[in-house]
Structures are given as C-alpha cells and as structure tokens.
Design a protein around this motif. Structure first.
Motif, PDB file in Angstrom:
ATOM      1  N   UNK A   1      48.746  56.790  35.646  1.00 49.32           N
ATOM      2  CA  UNK A   1      48.270  56.511  37.000  1.00 49.32           C
ATOM      3  C   UNK A   1      46.796  56.880  37.148  1.00 49.32           C
ATOM      4  N   UNK A   2      46.378  58.004  36.529  1.00 45.81           N
ATOM      5  CA  UNK A   2      44.984  58.433  36.626  1.00 45.81           C
ATOM      6  C   UNK A   2      44.053  57.424  35.968  1.00 45.81           C
ATOM      7  N   UNK A   3      44.454  56.918  34.808  1.00 43.42           N
ATOM      8  CA  UNK A   3      43.644  55.909  34.123  1.00 43.42           C
ATOM      9  C   UNK A   3      43.531  54.656  34.960  1.00 43.42           C
ATOM     10  N   UNK A   4      44.624  54.248  35.551  1.00 43.47           N
ATOM     11  CA  UNK A   4      44.618  53.049  36.378  1.00 43.47           C
ATOM     12  C   UNK A   4      43.670  53.201  37.563  1.00 43.47           C
ATOM     13  N   UNK A   5      43.697  54.399  38.165  1.00 38.18           N
ATOM     14  CA  UNK A   5      42.792  54.650  39.297  1.00 38.18           C
ATOM     15  C   UNK A   5      41.344  54.608  38.846  1.00 38.18           C
ATOM     16  N   UNK A   6      41.040  55.210  37.670  1.00 36.21           N
ATOM     17  CA  UNK A   6      39.673  55.232  37.161  1.00 36.21           C
ATOM     18  C   UNK A   6      39.173  53.827  36.871  1.00 36.21           C
ATOM     19  N   UNK A   7      40.004  53.019  36.254  1.00 35.78           N
ATOM     20  CA  UNK A   7      39.631  51.630  35.981  1.00 35.78           C
ATOM     21  C   UNK A   7      39.366  50.885  37.265  1.00 35.78           C
ATOM     22  N   UNK A   8      40.197  51.139  38.255  1.00 41.23           N
ATOM     23  CA  UNK A   8      39.998  50.480  39.542  1.00 41.23           C
ATOM     24  C   UNK A   8      38.674  50.864  40.177  1.00 41.23           C
ATOM     25  N   UNK A   9      38.296  52.137  40.048  1.00 40.46           N
ATOM     26  CA  UNK A   9      37.020  52.592  40.609  1.00 40.46           C
ATOM     27  C   UNK A   9      35.849  51.928  39.899  1.00 40.46           C
ATOM     28  N   UNK A  10      35.930  51.853  38.561  1.00 43.01           N
ATOM     29  CA  UNK A  10      34.852  51.230  37.802  1.00 43.01           C
ATOM     30  C   UNK A  10      34.701  49.757  38.149  1.00 43.01           C
ATOM     31  N   UNK A  11      35.817  49.069  38.257  1.00 47.44           N
ATOM     32  CA  UNK A  11      35.773  47.652  38.618  1.00 47.44           C
ATOM     33  C   UNK A  11      35.182  47.483  40.008  1.00 47.44           C
ATOM     34  N   UNK A  12      35.566  48.368  40.895  1.00 43.77           N
ATOM     35  CA  UNK A  12      35.039  48.293  42.248  1.00 43.77           C
ATOM     36  C   UNK A  12      33.538  48.526  42.282  1.00 43.77           C
ATOM     37  N   UNK A  13      33.055  49.449  41.432  1.00 41.01           N
ATOM     38  CA  UNK A  13      31.624  49.730  41.381  1.00 41.01           C
ATOM     39  C   UNK A  13      30.854  48.529  40.866  1.00 41.01           C
ATOM     40  N   UNK A  14      31.367  47.911  39.802  1.00 35.90           N
ATOM     41  CA  UNK A  14      30.700  46.737  39.263  1.00 35.90           C
ATOM     42  C   UNK A  14      30.696  45.591  40.257  1.00 35.90           C
ATOM     43  N   UNK A  15      31.802  45.468  41.003  1.00 40.24           N
ATOM     44  CA  UNK A  15      31.881  44.398  41.996  1.00 40.24           C
ATOM     45  C   UNK A  15      30.917  44.654  43.143  1.00 40.24           C
ATOM     46  N   UNK A  16      30.774  45.932  43.506  1.00 43.55           N
ATOM     47  CA  UNK A  16      29.894  46.258  44.617  1.00 43.55           C
ATOM     48  C   UNK A  16      28.432  46.083  44.243  1.00 43.55           C
ATOM     49  N   UNK A  17      28.058  46.302  42.949  1.00 43.25           N
ATOM     50  CA  UNK A  17      26.670  46.164  42.522  1.00 43.25           C
ATOM     51  C   UNK A  17      26.601  45.327  41.257  1.00 43.25           C
ATOM     52  N   UNK A  18      26.830  44.010  41.356  1.00 41.12           N
ATOM     53  CA  UNK A  18      26.882  43.160  40.158  1.00 41.12           C
ATOM     54  C   UNK A  18      25.544  43.051  39.450  1.00 41.12           C
ATOM     55  N   UNK A  19      24.421  43.308  40.125  1.00 42.97           N
ATOM     56  CA  UNK A  19      23.117  43.153  39.487  1.00 42.97           C
ATOM     57  C   UNK A  19      22.558  44.424  38.899  1.00 42.97           C
ATOM     58  N   UNK A  20      23.280  45.512  38.962  1.00 45.16           N
ATOM     59  CA  UNK A  20      22.760  46.791  38.473  1.00 45.16           C
ATOM     60  C   UNK A  20      22.476  46.737  36.975  1.00 45.16           C
ATOM     61  N   UNK A  21      23.418  46.208  36.193  1.00 42.39           N
ATOM     62  CA  UNK A  21      23.226  46.133  34.741  1.00 42.39           C
ATOM     63  C   UNK A  21      22.071  45.204  34.399  1.00 42.39           C
ATOM     64  N   UNK A  22      21.998  44.068  35.068  1.00 37.10           N
ATOM     65  CA  UNK A  22      20.915  43.114  34.808  1.00 37.10           C
ATOM     66  C   UNK A  22      19.563  43.733  35.136  1.00 37.10           C
TER      67      UNK A  22
END
Length: 220
Positions: free
Chosen positions: A32-53
């Motif tokens: 469950x903890x891993x699933x939550x962490x993955x969800x947070x990371x995905x949410x971060x990338x979705x919230x700031x899609x241009x950060x990596x670029x």
C-alpha cells in the motif's frame, strides 16, 4: 468448557480461511505504501509536466555557454600559434638555409605550443575535433624540426632522405592545420561568433583546405 482449564474452547468453523500472520500484514502495508508513493509521483509529474523539459533545456544552455567560451579561447590561441609557426613553416621550405642556431630557436618556440595543446579539455565533439587537429599540426611541425636537426648531425652523404622526411612532415603539419582552421571556422559560426579564419598563408603544399573568403565575424 475445557476440563483442564475451565475456559471455553474455540474451534475454527470448517471452511473458514486461516488468520493472517504478522508477516503477511506487513507485506500488505508495504504494498500500500508503494502504491501511495507511485501515485504521488504521478500526480507531481501531471501537475508540472514541463519541469523535466525545463531542466534539460537549462543544461543545454549551460553547455552551449561553456562551449562558446572554449571556442573563443581556442581561436585566440590558434591565432597566436599561427604567428609562432608561420616563420618555421616558411623556413623549413628551404632546409638548406637552416643552421643549428635557427633550429634551436624553433625548438624553443615550439615548446610552449606543444605544452598548451597537450592539455586535455573536455568540450563538445566539434570543439574537440578542432582542438585535436590543431594539436596534430603542432606536433607534426615539431617533429619536422627534430628530423631536420637529426639530418644535420649526419654525414653529408646520408642527409638527403632525412631532410626529405622533414619536408614531408612539414607538409603534413600544414595540411593538418588547414583542416583544423576549417573546423575552427565552422564551430565559431555555429556558436554565433561569425567566421573566424586562422589559416596559414603558405604556398607550395597541395591539397590544403582554404578559407571561404567571407569577412571576419560575418555569418552569425
């Protein structure tokens, strides 16, 4: 009631699942903890899609700035080197007029040039090619001076082939410099400095790459 303890006994109903152990419970919680962490990371990338670029673009700009500085330093040094080696190139064209004193002066002049180009500097591939070609030209010319010095230490009857070898090394040095100058011109244009021509004004060597004839600093 149990006859030995007097406490009520409990028998698991037939067909019911066994109770989960503590280890199983921990594995479930970890999942469950891993699933939550993955969800947070995905949410971060979705919230700031241009950060990596944006980070990649910043690194590219830093590299371009660093490369432009290296190109400027290399071009300045190449101009100075051309001034040092031009009299040597011209003198080696007529080796019969070169004496030991002149050779000693040329060796002394080539020393700092050899040392400067021997230093390895990490840059872009295009800039490294220009630097390496200039180094090759300088080393070939230094070898020509050494070969002519060796020829003069030989008996007169044995000098001709060694003197010829020195002449060939001179030609290779001039040819290598023409390639380096062409590459140096191109990377200056690519860096926004415009055309920078650092060719040797040498005649009598075939197959040299020549400048484009455009004014200095144009073509940015």
């Amino acid at each position: 009631m149990s006859r030995k303890t007097g406490k009520p006994s409990y028998t698991r109903p037939a067909g019911s699942p066994p109770a989960r152990t503590a280890a199983q419970a921990l594995r479930i919680l970890a999942g469950l903890a891993v699933a939550v962490l993955v969800g947070v990371l995905i949410g971060t990338q979705t919230a700031a899609p241009g950060a990596a670029d944006s980070a990649v673009q910043q690194l590219r700009e830093q590299e371009a700035s660093r490369d432009k500085t290296q190109i400027g330093e290399l071009t300045t040094r190449a101009r100075a080197t051309a001034g040092v080696i031009t009299p040597i190139v011209e003198g080696l064209a007529d080796p019969g007029k070169v004496d030991g004193k002149q050779l000693a002066q040329w060796k002394q002049a080539m020393g700092p040039e050899l040392a400067w180009y021997a230093t390895t500097v990490s840059g872009t591939t295009a800039t490294n090619v220009a630097r390496g070609s200039l180094r090759n030209a300088v080393e070939q010319l230094a070898a020509a001076v050494d070969t002519l010095a060796a020829a003069q230490s030989l008996p007169e009857s044995s000098r001709a082939p060694v003197v010829a070898a020195a002449g060939r090394q001179r030609e290779l040095a001039v040819a290598a410099w023409s390639v380096a100058a062409t590459q140096l011109d191109q990377i200056n244009v690519d860096a926004g400095n415009g055309h920078q021509h650092v060719y040797l004004n040498t005649t009598g060597v075939d197959g040299l790459m020549a400048g484009d004839g455009l004014p200095e600093g144009t073509g940015k």
